[in-house]
Design an enzyme around this catalytic site. Structure first.
Site, PDB file in Angstrom:
ATOM      1  N   ASP A 100      -6.326   1.375  -1.911  1.00  0.00           N
ATOM      2  CA  ASP A 100      -6.193   1.024  -0.496  1.00  0.00           C
ATOM      3  C   ASP A 100      -5.143  -0.065  -0.249  1.00  0.00           C
ATOM      4  OD1 ASP A 100      -8.115  -0.721  -1.807  1.00  0.00           O
ATOM      5  OD2 ASP A 100      -8.783  -1.431   0.154  1.00  0.00           O
TER       6      ASP A 100
ATOM      7  N   HIS B 216      -6.927  -3.862   3.396  1.00  0.00           N
ATOM      8  CA  HIS B 216      -7.808  -2.860   2.804  1.00  0.00           C
ATOM      9  C   HIS B 216      -8.058  -1.722   3.785  1.00  0.00           C
ATOM     10  CE1 HIS B 216      -9.562  -5.888  -0.133  1.00  0.00           C
ATOM     11  NE2 HIS B 216      -9.198  -6.707   0.823  1.00  0.00           N
TER      12      HIS B 216
ATOM     13  N   GLU C  29      -9.968  -5.649   6.637  1.00  0.00           N
ATOM     14  CA  GLU C  29     -10.383  -4.254   6.451  1.00  0.00           C
ATOM     15  C   GLU C  29      -9.954  -3.432   7.657  1.00  0.00           C
ATOM     16  OE1 GLU C  29     -11.924  -2.496   4.101  1.00  0.00           O
ATOM     17  OE2 GLU C  29     -12.801  -4.000   2.746  1.00  0.00           O
TER      18      GLU C  29
ATOM     19  N   HIS D 209      -4.566  -3.989  -1.160  1.00  0.00           N
ATOM     20  CA  HIS D 209      -5.545  -4.195  -2.229  1.00  0.00           C
ATOM     21  C   HIS D 209      -5.050  -3.591  -3.550  1.00  0.00           C
ATOM     22  CE1 HIS D 209     -10.148  -4.231  -3.257  1.00  0.00           C
ATOM     23  NE2 HIS D 209      -9.468  -5.126  -3.932  1.00  0.00           N
TER      24      HIS D 209
HETATM   25 ZN   LIG Z   1     -10.042  -2.823  -0.674  1.00  0.00          ZN
END
Ligand SMILES: [Zn+2]
Length: 229
Positions: A143, A26, A91, A133
């Protein structure tokens, strides 16, 4: 690799029979890492990830691998929903399409490679299950986006990638849907799926159109997914 422990309360237990066999990448879509860490640990938000990697390559652990972080939301891959159950969520700090999308710095990418090394040594994760994602939620998500450095990951043997412009192939929409679905995509909205596919596998060619370049790449990725030659 140094991991900074930064526990988030936003997790629960994985389902009893869940096996970790995918990684979802992400971007944070927030102005800076401080804001992202606050967001991902705020009990009211009910979102998290297992790891966050900042632009300088610092790695934060928010949720343990064994636990179920809340990063994927509604989505599916190869027909399996509940992606949080069987994936590790990573992330990457990046302002994203909402706050001035930027390249992912080298230090961040190298830290991500190190992290993937550790994760794939621990869990059995095949290359075609290292995903963005947007791959698992094409209708909702962009993303990590077209600036994400999939080629660098592939140079370190992570993920699927075809470098050069390869075969051109005219596919009908239903043929493309068939192959995209076999690769793993949800094809409820085929146009959204084609854009998601291009974002990952043809980032220089984000046309949203099923042209021969895109058709050819769909077939190449299909073959790579199933190790066909
Ligand atoms: Zn995401």
């Amino acid at each position: 690799m140094t991991v900074i422990e930064y526990p988030s309360p936003n997790y629960n237990q994985r389902s009893q029979n869940a096996v970790v066999d995918a990684v979802i990448i992400h971007y944070t879509d927030l102005p800076n890492t401080e804001t992202a860490l606050a967001y991902l640990t705020d009990p009211e938000r009910e979102v998290s990830s297992h790891y966050l990697v900042d632009e300088a390559g610092q790695v934060f652990r928010l949720v343990k691998d064994e636990d179920r972080a809340w990063h994927a939301g509604v989505g599916s891959w190869q027909g399996k929903e509940n992606v949080n159950d069987y994936s590790i969520g990573i992330e990457l700090s990046n302002p994203g399409h909402s706050h001035g999308y930027q390249n992912f710095p080298q230090a961040q990418m190298i830290a991500l490679v190190d992290l993937l090394e550790t994760i794939t040594n621990k869990h059995d994760i095949l290359n075609h299950r290292i995903l963005g994602h947007s791959d698992i939620a094409p209708m909702r998500k962009k993303d990590p986006g077209e600036l994400f450095d999939w080629p660098l990951l592939a140079n370190h043997d992570f993920g699927l990638w075809v470098g050069s412009f390869g075969t051109m192939k005219d596919l009908s929409l239903s043929e493309a849907g068939h192959y995209l679905s076999e690769i793993g995509y949800d094809i409820c909205d085929i146009h959204a799926t084609i854009i998601a596919f291009q974002r990952h596998f043809l980032p220089q060619h984000l046309t949203g159109k099923l042209d021969p370049v895109t058709g050819g790449r769909i077939l190449e990725i299909y073959h790579k997914t199933f190790d066909l030659t």
